[in-house]
Design an enzyme around this catalytic site. Structure first.
Site, PDB file in Angstrom:
ATOM      1  N   SER A 175      59.090 -35.385  30.542  1.00 42.67           N
ATOM      2  CA  SER A 175      58.035 -35.376  31.553  1.00 42.67           C
ATOM      3  C   SER A 175      58.366 -34.349  32.626  1.00 42.67           C
ATOM      4  O   SER A 175      59.410 -34.435  33.278  1.00 42.67           O
ATOM      5  CB  SER A 175      57.917 -36.762  32.200  1.00 42.67           C
ATOM      6  OG  SER A 175      57.169 -36.652  33.390  1.00 42.67           O
ATOM      7  N   HIS A 220      55.349 -33.701  28.183  1.00 41.39           N
ATOM      8  CA  HIS A 220      54.521 -34.736  28.808  1.00 41.39           C
ATOM      9  C   HIS A 220      54.137 -34.277  30.218  1.00 41.39           C
ATOM     10  O   HIS A 220      54.994 -33.960  31.038  1.00 41.39           O
ATOM     11  CB  HIS A 220      55.325 -36.032  28.861  1.00 41.39           C
ATOM     12  CG  HIS A 220      54.558 -37.224  29.337  1.00 41.39           C
ATOM     13  ND1 HIS A 220      53.713 -37.951  28.515  1.00 41.39           N
ATOM     14  CD2 HIS A 220      54.514 -37.835  30.551  1.00 41.39           C
ATOM     15  CE1 HIS A 220      53.193 -38.958  29.200  1.00 41.39           C
ATOM     16  NE2 HIS A 220      53.653 -38.912  30.446  1.00 41.39           N
ATOM     17  N   ASP A 267      52.141 -35.286  33.623  1.00 40.28           N
ATOM     18  CA  ASP A 267      51.614 -36.435  34.375  1.00 40.28           C
ATOM     19  C   ASP A 267      50.625 -35.973  35.439  1.00 40.28           C
ATOM     20  O   ASP A 267      50.992 -35.285  36.390  1.00 40.28           O
ATOM     21  CB  ASP A 267      52.769 -37.186  35.038  1.00 40.28           C
ATOM     22  CG  ASP A 267      53.575 -37.991  34.039  1.00 40.28           C
ATOM     23  OD1 ASP A 267      52.957 -38.748  33.260  1.00 40.28           O
ATOM     24  OD2 ASP A 267      54.809 -37.861  34.023  1.00 40.28           O
ATOM     25  N   MET A 282      48.107 -37.150  38.360  1.00 37.46           N
ATOM     26  CA  MET A 282      47.877 -38.301  39.256  1.00 37.46           C
ATOM     27  C   MET A 282      46.924 -37.892  40.374  1.00 37.46           C
ATOM     28  O   MET A 282      47.041 -36.794  40.919  1.00 37.46           O
ATOM     29  CB  MET A 282      49.203 -38.759  39.868  1.00 37.46           C
ATOM     30  CG  MET A 282      50.267 -39.083  38.855  1.00 37.46           C
ATOM     31  SD  MET A 282      51.714 -39.804  39.644  1.00 37.46           S
ATOM     32  CE  MET A 282      52.861 -39.827  38.265  1.00 37.46           C
ATOM     33  N   HIS A 321      48.942 -37.003  30.357  1.00 34.16           N
ATOM     34  CA  HIS A 321      48.777 -38.408  30.749  1.00 34.16           C
ATOM     35  C   HIS A 321      47.946 -38.447  32.027  1.00 34.16           C
ATOM     36  O   HIS A 321      48.424 -38.083  33.097  1.00 34.16           O
ATOM     37  CB  HIS A 321      50.190 -38.991  30.960  1.00 34.16           C
ATOM     38  CG  HIS A 321      50.223 -40.427  31.358  1.00 34.16           C
ATOM     39  ND1 HIS A 321      51.392 -41.048  31.767  1.00 34.16           N
ATOM     40  CD2 HIS A 321      49.255 -41.374  31.431  1.00 34.16           C
ATOM     41  CE1 HIS A 321      51.147 -42.308  32.056  1.00 34.16           C
ATOM     42  NE2 HIS A 321      49.853 -42.536  31.876  1.00 34.16           N
ATOM     43  N   MET A 336      46.484 -40.189  34.907  1.00 33.34           N
ATOM     44  CA  MET A 336      46.526 -41.377  35.774  1.00 33.34           C
ATOM     45  C   MET A 336      45.513 -41.154  36.890  1.00 33.34           C
ATOM     46  O   MET A 336      45.857 -40.948  38.050  1.00 33.34           O
ATOM     47  CB  MET A 336      47.953 -41.580  36.306  1.00 33.34           C
ATOM     48  CG  MET A 336      48.890 -42.108  35.225  1.00 33.34           C
ATOM     49  SD  MET A 336      50.626 -41.897  35.632  1.00 33.34           S
ATOM     50  CE  MET A 336      50.834 -40.217  35.102  1.00 33.34           C
ATOM     51  N   MET A 372      53.066 -48.264  29.214  1.00 32.76           N
ATOM     52  CA  MET A 372      53.884 -47.995  30.410  1.00 32.76           C
ATOM     53  C   MET A 372      54.966 -49.060  30.545  1.00 32.76           C
ATOM     54  O   MET A 372      54.693 -50.255  30.409  1.00 32.76           O
ATOM     55  CB  MET A 372      53.028 -48.023  31.676  1.00 32.76           C
ATOM     56  CG  MET A 372      51.996 -46.931  31.821  1.00 32.76           C
ATOM     57  SD  MET A 372      52.601 -45.251  32.019  1.00 32.76           S
ATOM     58  CE  MET A 372      53.879 -45.392  33.227  1.00 32.76           C
ATOM     59  N   ASP A 395      56.547 -44.961  28.009  1.00 39.67           N
ATOM     60  CA  ASP A 395      56.692 -44.079  29.176  1.00 39.67           C
ATOM     61  C   ASP A 395      57.157 -44.868  30.388  1.00 39.67           C
ATOM     62  O   ASP A 395      56.471 -45.800  30.832  1.00 39.67           O
ATOM     63  CB  ASP A 395      55.315 -43.437  29.443  1.00 39.67           C
ATOM     64  CG  ASP A 395      55.329 -42.444  30.593  1.00 39.67           C
ATOM     65  OD1 ASP A 395      56.414 -42.101  31.089  1.00 39.67           O
ATOM     66  OD2 ASP A 395      54.219 -42.022  30.986  1.00 39.67           O
TER      67      ASP A 395
HETATM   68  C1  DX5 Z   1      55.217 -42.353  35.690  1.00 44.08           C
HETATM   69  C2  DX5 Z   1      54.982 -41.269  34.683  1.00 44.08           C
HETATM   70  C3  DX5 Z   1      56.132 -41.025  33.775  1.00 44.08           C
HETATM   71  C4  DX5 Z   1      57.377 -40.568  34.470  1.00 44.08           C
HETATM   72  C5  DX5 Z   1      58.559 -40.875  33.625  1.00 44.08           C
HETATM   73  O1  DX5 Z   1      54.010 -42.711  36.292  1.00 44.08           O
HETATM   74  O2  DX5 Z   1      53.872 -41.574  33.862  1.00 44.08           O
HETATM   75  O3  DX5 Z   1      55.777 -40.101  32.754  1.00 44.08           O
HETATM   76  O4  DX5 Z   1      57.381 -39.205  34.746  1.00 44.08           O
HETATM   77  O5  DX5 Z   1      59.692 -40.547  34.352  1.00 44.08           O
HETATM   78  P1  DX5 Z   1      61.045 -41.364  34.131  1.00 44.08           P
HETATM   79  O6  DX5 Z   1      61.459 -41.099  32.719  1.00 44.08           O
HETATM   80  O7  DX5 Z   1      61.963 -40.765  35.131  1.00 44.08           O
HETATM   81  O8  DX5 Z   1      60.736 -42.820  34.387  1.00 44.08           O
HETATM   82 ZN    ZN Z   2      53.538 -40.311  32.032  1.00 41.88          ZN
END
Ligand code: DX5
Ligand code: ZN
Length: 219
Positions: free
Chosen positions: A7, A30, A32, A34, A63, A65, A136, A174
């Site tokens: 990620s 990956h 993320d 947000m 991903h 969010m 998650m 994840d």
């Molecule tokens: C959290 C993200 C994850 C995060 C994982 O909301 O969706 O993808 O980056 O990071 P680690 O592996 O550090 O928990």
């Molecule tokens: Zn993620």
């Protein structure tokens, strides 16, 4: 063999190209996204995905969010995502179905994601058309959180549903995944491991990626 998806939430966004190169031995990347509404944090949007696409051939696992993700599916597809995950909690089921249809129309792989509060059964209306389910194992929003052991049950339940209705579907896990729990996560049925801090926090990211891939055989 299990896939590993580092990620970039744990990367240095000022040196993103170099930090993507550091994990180029991984299977997927990956990303993320947000929005500060669905989760308390804000990260990046489609323009950054478009820039990443120009600098790597890696499979981009994006991903989302974000609230009401159907609004942005075309943008992220055109930006170069290979797979999009939308959260089942982020909109009414009919709009989630719209989002999945938009991915299909763009030729992008389709996934739904579950927050820890959401039960495995919530995937049933969608399972036959999916390429992946994302479970998650932390509350979404931040990297570096502690893995929730209780989510191993959800992973097993999702695995059973996938085996019954769509055996080719990937199961991605994840949040807080690392060397201490990778074997348990794989044994519960995961086929893709997301790892932020466990990869970017390691002295040798390539070795950390390989250790996660081999987790089943080392412990
Ligand atoms: C959290 C993200 C994850 C995060 C994982 O909301 O969706 O993808 O980056 O990071 P680690 O592996 O550090 O928990
Ligand atoms: Zn993620």
């Amino acid at each position: 063999m299990v896939k590993v998806a580092p990620s970039i939430l744990s990367a240095d966004f000022c040196n993103l190209e170099a930090d993507i190169r550091r994990v180029s031995s991984a299977d997927w990347l990956h990303v993320d996204v947000m929005d500060g509404m669905f989760v308390p944090n804000i990260t990046i949007g489609a323009p950054v995905v478009r820039s990443i696409r120009k600098h790597t051939d890696m499979f981009l696992d994006v991903h989302l969010m974000i609230d009401k993700p159907a609004r942005y599916i075309d943008d992220f597809c055109k930006a170069g995502a290979d797979l999009l995950s939308v959260h089942l909690e982020a909109d009414h089921p009919t709009r989630i179905a719209d989002a999945l249809r938009a991915m299909e129309a763009n030729g992008v792989k389709k996934a739904v994601a579950l927050r820890p509060i959401t039960s495995a059964k919530a995937i049933l209306p969608y399972i036959e058309g999916l390429d992946m389910v994302l479970v998650m194992t932390v509350e979404p929003g931040f990297g570096g959180q502690k893995f929730m052991e209780s989510q191993l049950d959800t992973i097993r339940e999702v695995r059973a549903i996938i085996d019954k209705y769509n055996p080719g579907c990937e199961l991605e896990v994840d949040g807080g995944v690392g060397p201490a729990n990778a074997k348990a996560v794989i044994d519960a049925g995961a086929t893709v491991l997301v790892a932020g801090s466990a990869v970017y926090g390691a002295d040798d990211p390539a070795a950390a990626i390989e250790a996660l891939r081999q987790a089943r055989s080392v412990s």
